[in-house]
Structures are given as structure tokens and as C-alpha cells.
Write a protein that holds these residues in place. Structure first.
Motif, PDB file in Angstrom:
ATOM      1  N   GLU A 651       0.814  -1.214   0.000  1.00 43.21           N
ATOM      2  CA  GLU A 651       0.000   0.000   0.000  1.00 43.21           C
ATOM      3  C   GLU A 651       0.850   1.267   0.000  1.00 43.21           C
ATOM      4  OE1 GLU A 651      -2.710  -0.229   3.251  1.00 43.21           O
ATOM      5  OE2 GLU A 651      -3.767  -2.001   2.460  1.00 43.21           O
ATOM      6  N   ALA A 652       2.158   1.128  -0.178  1.00 43.46           N
ATOM      7  CA  ALA A 652       3.029   2.303  -0.266  1.00 43.46           C
ATOM      8  C   ALA A 652       2.671   3.122  -1.504  1.00 43.46           C
ATOM      9  CB  ALA A 652       4.497   1.861  -0.321  1.00 43.46           C
ATOM     10  N   LYS A 653       2.512   4.449  -1.330  1.00 40.07           N
ATOM     11  CA  LYS A 653       2.046   5.308  -2.412  1.00 40.07           C
ATOM     12  C   LYS A 653       3.138   6.273  -2.846  1.00 40.07           C
ATOM     13  CE  LYS A 653      -2.817   5.207  -1.008  1.00 40.07           C
ATOM     14  NZ  LYS A 653      -3.995   6.007  -0.607  1.00 40.07           N
ATOM     15  N   ASN A 654       3.090   6.586  -4.158  1.00 40.54           N
ATOM     16  CA  ASN A 654       4.035   7.571  -4.694  1.00 40.54           C
ATOM     17  C   ASN A 654       3.384   8.947  -4.727  1.00 40.54           C
ATOM     18  OD1 ASN A 654       2.254   7.451  -6.804  1.00 40.54           O
ATOM     19  ND2 ASN A 654       3.604   6.305  -8.177  1.00 40.54           N
ATOM     20  N   ASP A 655       4.030   9.886  -5.421  1.00 41.07           N
ATOM     21  CA  ASP A 655       3.512  11.256  -5.463  1.00 41.07           C
ATOM     22  C   ASP A 655       2.157  11.331  -6.143  1.00 41.07           C
ATOM     23  OD1 ASP A 655       5.782  12.086  -4.212  1.00 41.07           O
ATOM     24  OD2 ASP A 655       6.848  12.605  -6.051  1.00 41.07           O
ATOM     25  N   HIS A 656       1.820  10.346  -6.998  1.00 36.37           N
ATOM     26  CA  HIS A 656       0.527  10.344  -7.696  1.00 36.37           C
ATOM     27  C   HIS A 656      -0.512   9.509  -6.963  1.00 36.37           C
ATOM     28  CE1 HIS A 656       2.545  12.279 -11.053  1.00 36.37           C
ATOM     29  NE2 HIS A 656       3.459  11.320 -11.063  1.00 36.37           N
ATOM     30  N   ARG A 657      -0.209   9.152  -5.689  1.00 34.42           N
ATOM     31  CA  ARG A 657      -1.129   8.373  -4.841  1.00 34.42           C
ATOM     32  C   ARG A 657      -1.428   6.995  -5.443  1.00 34.42           C
ATOM     33  NH1 ARG A 657      -2.906  10.942  -0.737  1.00 34.42           N
ATOM     34  NH2 ARG A 657      -4.569   9.436  -0.345  1.00 34.42           N
ATOM     35  N   GLN A 658      -0.476   6.457  -6.214  1.00 37.92           N
ATOM     36  CA  GLN A 658      -0.604   5.112  -6.766  1.00 37.92           C
ATOM     37  C   GLN A 658       0.070   4.131  -5.815  1.00 37.92           C
ATOM     38  OE1 GLN A 658       1.333   5.740 -10.529  1.00 37.92           O
ATOM     39  NE2 GLN A 658      -0.556   6.210 -11.589  1.00 37.92           N
ATOM     40  N   GLU A 659      -0.618   3.035  -5.506  1.00 33.21           N
ATOM     41  CA  GLU A 659      -0.079   2.049  -4.592  1.00 33.21           C
ATOM     42  C   GLU A 659       0.946   1.148  -5.287  1.00 33.21           C
ATOM     43  OE1 GLU A 659      -3.236  -0.093  -2.798  1.00 33.21           O
ATOM     44  OE2 GLU A 659      -3.826   1.554  -1.472  1.00 33.21           O
ATOM     45  N   TYR A 660       1.913   0.644  -4.486  1.00 36.06           N
ATOM     46  CA  TYR A 660       2.943  -0.247  -5.028  1.00 36.06           C
ATOM     47  C   TYR A 660       2.310  -1.530  -5.546  1.00 36.06           C
ATOM     48  CZ  TYR A 660       7.200  -3.064  -5.177  1.00 36.06           C
ATOM     49  OH  TYR A 660       8.223  -3.864  -5.578  1.00 36.06           O
ATOM     50  N   GLY A 661       1.458  -2.168  -4.786  1.00 39.63           N
ATOM     51  CA  GLY A 661       0.656  -3.283  -5.264  1.00 39.63           C
ATOM     52  C   GLY A 661       1.330  -4.638  -5.113  1.00 39.63           C
ATOM     53  N   LEU A 662       0.476  -5.676  -4.938  1.00 40.17           N
ATOM     54  CA  LEU A 662       0.949  -7.046  -4.766  1.00 40.17           C
ATOM     55  C   LEU A 662       1.519  -7.603  -6.060  1.00 40.17           C
ATOM     56  CD1 LEU A 662       1.281  -9.481  -2.975  1.00 40.17           C
ATOM     57  CD2 LEU A 662      -1.100 -10.108  -3.407  1.00 40.17           C
ATOM     58  N   GLU A 663       0.938  -7.247  -7.222  1.00 41.92           N
ATOM     59  CA  GLU A 663       1.432  -7.754  -8.500  1.00 41.92           C
ATOM     60  C   GLU A 663       2.885  -7.333  -8.734  1.00 41.92           C
ATOM     61  OE1 GLU A 663       0.067  -9.810 -10.476  1.00 41.92           O
ATOM     62  OE2 GLU A 663      -1.867  -9.957  -9.435  1.00 41.92           O
ATOM     63  N   ARG A 664       3.195  -6.075  -8.437  1.00 40.29           N
ATOM     64  CA  ARG A 664       4.559  -5.604  -8.645  1.00 40.29           C
ATOM     65  C   ARG A 664       5.526  -6.320  -7.712  1.00 40.29           C
ATOM     66  NH1 ARG A 664       6.409   0.755  -9.184  1.00 40.29           N
ATOM     67  NH2 ARG A 664       8.668   0.409  -9.155  1.00 40.29           N
ATOM     68  N   LEU A 665       5.117  -6.559  -6.477  1.00 42.05           N
ATOM     69  CA  LEU A 665       5.959  -7.294  -5.540  1.00 42.05           C
ATOM     70  C   LEU A 665       6.253  -8.693  -6.066  1.00 42.05           C
ATOM     71  CD1 LEU A 665       7.386  -7.689  -2.833  1.00 42.05           C
ATOM     72  CD2 LEU A 665       5.170  -8.247  -1.819  1.00 42.05           C
ATOM     73  N   ILE A 692       8.172   4.870  -4.089  1.00 37.25           N
ATOM     74  CA  ILE A 692       7.730   5.930  -3.174  1.00 37.25           C
ATOM     75  C   ILE A 692       8.340   7.271  -3.562  1.00 37.25           C
ATOM     76  CG2 ILE A 692       7.811   6.733  -0.782  1.00 37.25           C
ATOM     77  CD1 ILE A 692       7.757   3.800   0.067  1.00 37.25           C
ATOM     78  N   GLY A 693       9.606   7.261  -3.978  1.00 36.06           N
ATOM     79  CA  GLY A 693      10.254   8.510  -4.359  1.00 36.06           C
ATOM     80  C   GLY A 693      10.399   9.445  -3.162  1.00 36.06           C
ATOM     81  N   GLU A 694       9.958  10.698  -3.367  1.00 30.71           N
ATOM     82  CA  GLU A 694      10.054  11.713  -2.311  1.00 30.71           C
ATOM     83  C   GLU A 694       8.872  11.702  -1.354  1.00 30.71           C
ATOM     84  OE1 GLU A 694      12.717  13.489  -1.879  1.00 30.71           O
ATOM     85  OE2 GLU A 694      13.688  12.638  -3.650  1.00 30.71           O
ATOM     86  N   SER A 695       7.901  10.811  -1.587  1.00 35.73           N
ATOM     87  CA  SER A 695       6.714  10.781  -0.733  1.00 35.73           C
ATOM     88  C   SER A 695       7.071  10.269   0.658  1.00 35.73           C
ATOM     89  CB  SER A 695       5.643   9.867  -1.347  1.00 35.73           C
ATOM     90  OG  SER A 695       5.215  10.369  -2.579  1.00 35.73           O
ATOM     91  N   LYS A 696       6.239  10.652   1.617  1.00 41.35           N
ATOM     92  CA  LYS A 696       6.443  10.235   3.001  1.00 41.35           C
ATOM     93  C   LYS A 696       5.948   8.806   3.193  1.00 41.35           C
ATOM     94  CE  LYS A 696       5.184  11.370   7.759  1.00 41.35           C
ATOM     95  NZ  LYS A 696       4.387  12.255   8.622  1.00 41.35           N
ATOM     96  N   ILE A 697       6.740   7.984   3.933  1.00 41.97           N
ATOM     97  CA  ILE A 697       6.305   6.635   4.273  1.00 41.97           C
ATOM     98  C   ILE A 697       5.222   6.747   5.344  1.00 41.97           C
ATOM     99  CG2 ILE A 697       7.008   4.417   5.215  1.00 41.97           C
ATOM    100  CD1 ILE A 697       9.785   4.917   4.131  1.00 41.97           C
ATOM    101  N   ARG A 698       4.034   6.207   5.049  1.00 44.69           N
ATOM    102  CA  ARG A 698       2.880   6.407   5.930  1.00 44.69           C
ATOM    103  C   ARG A 698       2.553   5.170   6.764  1.00 44.69           C
ATOM    104  NH1 ARG A 698       0.526  11.131   4.603  1.00 44.69           N
ATOM    105  NH2 ARG A 698       1.046  12.037   2.582  1.00 44.69           N
ATOM    106  N   ASP A 699       3.256   4.067   6.586  1.00 45.68           N
ATOM    107  CA  ASP A 699       2.971   2.884   7.377  1.00 45.68           C
ATOM    108  C   ASP A 699       4.268   2.092   7.544  1.00 45.68           C
ATOM    109  OD1 ASP A 699       1.648   1.046   8.856  1.00 45.68           O
ATOM    110  OD2 ASP A 699       0.365   0.280   7.252  1.00 45.68           O
ATOM    111  N   ASP A 700       4.320   1.280   8.626  1.00 46.57           N
ATOM    112  CA  ASP A 700       5.496   0.457   8.862  1.00 46.57           C
ATOM    113  C   ASP A 700       5.689  -0.522   7.710  1.00 46.57           C
ATOM    114  OD1 ASP A 700       5.497   1.776  11.282  1.00 46.57           O
ATOM    115  OD2 ASP A 700       4.403   0.182  12.309  1.00 46.57           O
TER     116      ASP A 700
END
Length: 709
Positions: A651-665, A692-700
Motif C-alpha cells: 500500500e506504499a504510495k508515490n507522489d501520484h497516490r498510486q499504490e505499489y501493489g501485490l502484483e509488482r511485488l 515511493i520517491g520523495e513521498s512520506k512513508i505512511r505505514d510500517d
């Protein structure tokens, strides 16, 4: 005798403030004019809103009636074609045994009825003749299955020229129409009936619906089935042509929520794992359609409960929306819902313009009222200004002022008050200075107290920061160390955890016990000190259960849940933890507990995903979770492995609020699986950080990788 001055007159100053007499005289004029104009403007605005409501309701009724009439006429083509063909065959006008002539007849009907996509003739013995858009959505073809003629059940597909004549075989496949659900449904109905709607596999942009009827002989034996597939895509084209308002939307849906047509440019389907599926209105990417569908579901609970026309309104992103839902039904079983939604803002432009005009008129009236008030106030205030000037001289220390009383009673009383002021002025000033000194001392004491409190607060903040740092170090200390993991001979194991706060809420542990390996991973809701405390409780309880030789997975998780639940209740905490527990022994992994999907990676990089929803329940939410606990097993060969993770990764999001996703993992794991577990871990962490880039990490973020040696 000096007159006694008025007492407590300062309360009037605090209530009304200091105002000049001119202002006091002008304000009533201004308030009257502004109040009158504002009231007129407000009533005009409210009347405009009512007119908008009435207009929107009338417009939506007209549009709904127009759509209903179009549906009646549009779908009548299916009735008419089916009725014509049944009549022609039962009365011998068309010989169904002449397949080429029957195919040309169907082709001519499709030329006449543009909305028909396919026409069918089928018999219980397996004969099948159909003409329409099969392999290509824009080029008709004829299909025929004739067992008695060819001695087989092969479907021969012929290309057609501009006159409907066959010009060559396009495809030959095995096909039996009697196995189709549509054939069975129409035969069971024993009357004209609809089947569908369905998406075309070759062209998912096209939605069609089947209509057919059975033909029986005099002995009531089934001899044939006549049917058509009618395209519904043109209904969307019709809806787009209706001019309701700039932002209005019209859409038609089934009672199960699936879209039939809409005035939006959005396609009537969505891709799910590469497969086209019909779109539900509540899943639409059009915010107005999605919001309206969600409102109707919330209002009625089920689209089937809308049995008559409903005129409603709701708020969407702070904007009012008018919505009308009208049922549409036909005599053969179709039951759809026609929804027209119009934003109020589409009608408010003129009303807003009128409001601006009203404000402009109010400003003009205000200016005129001020001008008239100034002229009136000047005539009244000139005599009073002379008294005011004398009063200022007295306030400056010159008390020898003689003001001749005028003829106005009120001004004469004011003159007498000035004469009495000189004797009392010195006493008043002296008392005022004493009060100022007293107040200054009070302020100094208050300031000193505030400074002391501020120093105390800073010290408290330093103490809390030190305590949080200790908690963070304690949490890191109980995590398994690399040297511990390397001492496990059967598995290569590596772990990674990065909390979003000083103290995280994620948990993982790897423990050897009685010749086996106990592996756990969990995620406490939220993060911070309280979540970290729940994590420590979990780790401590798990180790205690292992020391007490508890091996039954149901009792293990049930006991752990009870401990966390009781402690959370004592703490008055609403935190819960999703936890998965793995027992490894001789290449076999037993999995229990509810957490994120467990990823199994085979030695060749092939991915398998194990869903844990039915293997447990969040810990700390209920007192007893025995009925929810389940278990599954996975066998590992050499080179196979398992990957565990928390939602902070997928659920990690980048600057465009796109999630990293299970498929990419899964893709990253498959690509790097031939490397060491440490290299795999580094690749995953680097890919997540790149996303994630420059976005803030919002969860452990927690990752645990193990591979069978």
C-alpha cells in the motif's frame, strides 16, 4: 454644589464601543436600506432555488419518459423479428431446410433492423443456422451446424458478400448450440423470453441481449427455437445525444447494479486480470455515476426496492445533485432502472448572476444611504461639536471653560456635567494611575508563572522523547538477529523492518522449538507507541506459549487472542493485530492466522498466492475466535521459498497516490528469485523506495523471506 457624576457608565462603552454621533445617526439609515435590499435578494435567491428544483424535476421526468419510450421502441425490434421468423417458418413461407436461403433471409432482416446483432434458428436435433456479427463486430457471417447433411456436429462459418451470399468458409469448429444456457432458458420458459445481457468476447465494448421463442407442433412437441441477439450499445449513443444540462448524466442499469448503457464515455466493462467483466454502477470511474449509484444503494439498500419513480437529491463533494430513478419493465421479464442525475450548479448560473446584481444594487443603495445620512447628521451634530471641543480643552487640563447652555434641554444638561468635571478630574487621574500600577504587577506575576510552566513543559517533552527512544531500542532488540537466522540449517532467512514512527506496530519473529521452526508476522493497526506496545505483548506471549509446549494452532492463536484482548481492554485501547503463524518441519509449512496473502515462490520463479482470510481473525477484536481459525499446508522443495510482508509494502504510495501493489511485488520476487535471500530483500526494498520517491512513508514496512536449502 458640584453635581455627582454618573456611576458605572463604562458598561455602556463596553457594550456599544466608542462611536461618533454622526456614525450613530447614519447607521440606522444604512441598516434599513441594506436589510431591505438583502431581504429582497435572499427571497429572490430562495425563489430561484425553488424554481431550479421544479425545473430539474420536470426536466428529469421528461428525459426519463423519453428514455423509456426509446427503450420500448428500440427493443421492439427483437419482438418483431422473432415473431416474423416464427410466423414464416410455421406457415411454410421460409423452408428452414434450405440453409443458404434462410441465411440470406436473416441477412436481409439485419439490414432492415440495424440494432439486431445476430439471428438464430435451432432445432432439438442439433441443427443450427445463425447469421450475424460473430467473429467480427462489423462484418456479418453465417454459421450452420447440420448433422443430417454433413454427418458431424461441426459449425461452419461462412463469410458473406454485400448481397448476403456465401463467399468462403472462415472457420470450422465443433459446436452444439443446445449446450448454451440461452437455449436451455428459452426452452424451459416455453414462451418468448430474454436471455442476458452479455459482453461480446471479441469486442467487450458491445453489450447484447438475447430474445427467443420456442416453436411447437400440434402435439406440443418442440420443433425449433427462433431467437435474436440485439445490441444494446446504441442505447448509450442515444443517451449521449440527449441534451439535459452540461454536466448531467443518464444511465441505465439492471437491478443487480450492472450497467446497461450511459451517457458517459466510459466503456461498459472493466478488465479484471486481463478478462473483460461487465461494469457495476458503483464501480464506475465517472464520479457522478458512481456517487449516484452509491447514494441509491445507501438510500434503498437494494436497487430492487425501487419500485416506482423516485425524485431525490444528495450532496456530492459539497455540491447538490438532483437524481430521478425510474423503473422500466417489459412484458417478457426485463426490469431495468433509468437514472437521470443533474448537478444543481448547471442551473444556478443565472441565479448567481441575479445574486451578483442584487449585491451591486445593495452597494449602490448603501452609498446613497451613507450620503443622505451624512447630510442629515451634519445638521444635527454641529452644535454638539462645539460642546465636544470645549470638553477636549478641559481634558487637556484647562478646566476654565464656560459654555453657555443652549436651548436644547439635553445640551444644557451636558454643559452642567462639564462644569462638574473639573473638580473630580484630579481625583480620577490619581486613582487611575494606582490601578495601572496594580495591574502591571499582576501581569508581571502572571508572566513569571507562564515562564515556569513553559520550562516544565520543555523538560516533560525531553523526558517523553527519551522514553520513546528506549521503547524503540527495546523493540529493535527483540527482533531476530542475522546471526540467529543464519544458524537455521534448513532455510536461508532474511528480514527487514522500517517503522514509520519511532516505535512501529509491525512484528516478525523466527524461533526454533522442538526440532521445528516457528515463524510469525503481524501488523498492529496504526503505528506509534501504543501499537509498539501491542507488538511487544504479542512477541512475549508467543515465546511463553512455546515454552509451555503449546503446539495446537487453534489453541495457540486462541490463547494469544485472549491475552491481547484482555490487555487491550485494560488499556482501553482499540488496537488489533492481524497475525499469521507458520510452523516449518522437514520441508512442510503449516499456515494459520489471518494476514496478508502468503507468497510461495517455486525454484523456477513461479508464484503461488495463499489467501489467509479463512485461516483466522484479527486478534484483540473478539474474546473468542476459535470458529474462525483454520490451517493450510505448503510443501517446499529445494529452491522453493515463502515471502511474508505487511501492508506497508503493497500500500506504499508515490507522489501520484498510486499504490505499489501485490502484483509488482510478485514480479520483483520472480525476477530475482535465483539470487540469495539478502539480494532478493535488497531488490524488493530498493524497488519499493524507488516507487515511493520523495513521498512520506505512511505505514510500517516489514519483509521476511525464507528459502528451502
Amino acid at each position: 454644589m458640584i453635581p455627582t457624576p454618573l456611576q458605572n457608565n463604562d458598561r455602556y462603552t463596553r457594550l456599544l464601543g466608542k462611536r461618533s454621533l454622526r456614525v450613530v445617526l447614519i447607521i440606522p439609515f444604512v441598516l434599513q436600506v441594506v436589510g431591505a435590499v438583502g431581504l429582497v435578494g435572499y427571497l429572490s435567491f430562495k425563489n430561484g432555488q425553488k424554481a431550479v428544483n421544479d425545473l430539474a424535476a420536470q426536466l428529469q421526468r421528461e428525459v426519463s419518459d423519453r428514455v423509456n419510450q426509446h427503450l420500448d421502441n428500440y427493443l421492439a425490434a427483437a419482438y418483431e423479428v422473432t415473431e416474423q421468423n416464427a410466423f414464416a417458418i410455421t406457415h411454410g413461407i421460409i423452408d428452414p431446410n434450405d440453409s443458404e436461403r434462410l441465411g440470406r433471409f436473416f441477412w436481409k432482416q439485419m439490414k432492415l433492423f440495424k440494432t439486431i446483432g445476430y439471428i438464430i434458428y435451432a432445432t432439438p436435433s442439433g441443427d443450427y443456422i445463425g447469421t450475424g456479427y460473430d467473429l467480427y463486430p462489423d462484418r456479418p457471417q453465417t454459421d450452420e451446424v447440420l448433422p443430417r447433411r454433413y454427418g458431424d456436429r461441426l459449425n461452419r462459418t461462412y463469410n458473406l458478400d454485400e448481397q448476403g451470399n456465401r463467399i468462403g468458409i472462415a472457420e470450422v469448429i465443433k459446436y452444439d448450440y443446445r449446450a448454451e444456457d440461452g437455449y436451455k432458458a428459452i426452452v424451459r420458459a416455453k414462451r418468448p423470453a430474454w436471455v442476458g445481457p452479455i459482453l461480446w468476447v471479441e469486442s467487450p465494448d458491445i453489450i447484447s441481449i438475447g430474445f427467443g421463442t420456442s416453436i411447437y407442433d400440434k402435439n406440443n412437441r418442440l420443433i425449433a427455437l427462433i431467437g435474436v441477439d440485439q445490441r444494446l450499445s446504441q442505447i448509450s449513443d442515444f443517451l449521449k445525444q440527449i441534451q439535459v444540462s452540461p454536466s448531467a448524466k443518464i444511465f441505465i442499469l439492471e437491478r443487480n447494479g450492472l450497467m446497461i448503457a450511459s451517457s458517459s464515455s466510459e466503456p461498459p466493462y472493466r478488465l479484471v486480470k486481463g478478462t473483460a467483466e461487465r461494469l457495476k454502477a458503483i464501480d464506475s470511474k465517472d464520479p457522478l455515476i458512481q456517487g449516484t449509484a452509491a447514494f441509491l444503494m445507501e438510500q434503498f439498500g437494494d436497487f430492487k426496492k425501487i419500485t416506482n419513480r423516485q425524485q431525490l437529491d444528495f450532496q456530492l463533494k459539497g455540491q447538490r445533485q438532483f437524481v430521478q430513478a425510474t423503473p422500466w419493465r417489459d412484458q417478457y421479464g426485463l426490469d431495468w432502472l433509468v437514472v437521470v442525475v443533474v448537478p444543481e450548479s448547471d442551473f444556478m448560473a443565472q441565479i448567481n448572476a441575479n445574486t451578483r446584481n442584487t449585491i451591486l444594487l445593495c452597494l449602490v443603495a448603501l452609498i446613497v444611504a451613507i450620503a443622505l445620512g451624512i447630510l442629515t447628521a451634519r445638521r444635527i451634530t454641529r452644535p454638539i461639536e462645539r460642546i465636544t471641543q470645549a470638553s477636549e480643552e478641559m481634558a487637556g487640563g484647562n478646566l476654565e471653560q464656560a459654555i453657555k447652555p443652549g436651548n436644547i434641554i439635553e445640551l444644557a444638561k451636558l454643559t452642567n456635567s462639564f462644569n462638574s468635571m473639573a473638580g473630580q478630574l484630579e481625583e480620577l487621574i490619581t486613582g487611575l494611575e494606582d490601578k495601572v500600577k496594580e495591574r502591571t504587577a499582576e501581569l508581571a506575576d502572571a508572566n513569571a508563572e507562564i515562564s515556569a510552566l513553559n520550562e516544565q513543559l520543555q523538560a516533560e517533552n525531553l523526558r517523553m522523547a527519551a522514553e520513546i527512544e528506549v521503547a524503540r531500542k527495546l523493540q529493535q532488540m527483540i527482533l531476530p538477529k542475522d546471526e540467529e537466522l543464519k544458524q537455521i540449517p534448513e532455510l536461508d532467512i532474511t528480514g527487514f523492518m522500517e517503522p514509520t514512527d519511532e516505535v512501529g506496530g509491525d512484528y516478525y519473529d523466527v524461533l526454533r522449538h522442538n526440532g521445528g521452526i516457528k515463524i510469525g508476522i503481524g501488523d498492529v493497526t496504526g503505528h506509534g507507541l501504543e501499537s509498539g506496545l501491542i507488538m511487544l505483548m504479542t512477541q512475549t506471549t508467543i515465546r511463553a506459549l512455546l515454552q509451555h509446549q503449546e503446539t495446537d494452532s487453534t489453541k495457540f492463536l486462541s490463547t494469544l487472542n485472549r491475552v491481547i484482548y484482555d490487555n487491550a481492554q485494560r488499556m482501553k485501547s482499540r488496537k488489533t493485530i492481524s497475525l499469521a503463524m507458520l510452523d516449518y518441519h522437514a520441508g512442510c509449512i503449516s499456515l494459520s492466522g489471518q494476514h496478508e496473502e502468503m507468497i510461495v515462490v517455486r525454484s523456477n520463479g513461479q508464484i503461488e498466492r495463499i489467501n489467509t482470510d479463512n485461516l483466522g481473525f484479527p486478534l484483540g477484536l473478539l474474546t473468542n475466535i476459535d470458529e474462525f481459525i483454520g490451517q493450510t499446508q505448503v510443501q517446499l522443495q529445494s529452491g522453493d521459498g515463502v515471502v511474508l510482508y505487511t501492508d506497508g509494502i503493497i500500500e506504499a504510495k508515490n507522489d501520484h497516490r498510486q499504490e505499489y501493489g501485490l502484483e509488482r511485488l510478485c514480479n520483483v520476487l520472480s525476477q530475482h528469485w535465483q539470487q540469495t535471500v539478502d539480494e532478493i530483500r535488497q531488490a524488493v526494498v530498493a524497488d519499493v523506495q524507488q516507487h515511493i520517491g520523495e513521498s512520506k512513508i505512511r505505514d510500517d514496512i516489514t519483509l521476511l523471506i525464507l528459502k528451502q536449502k
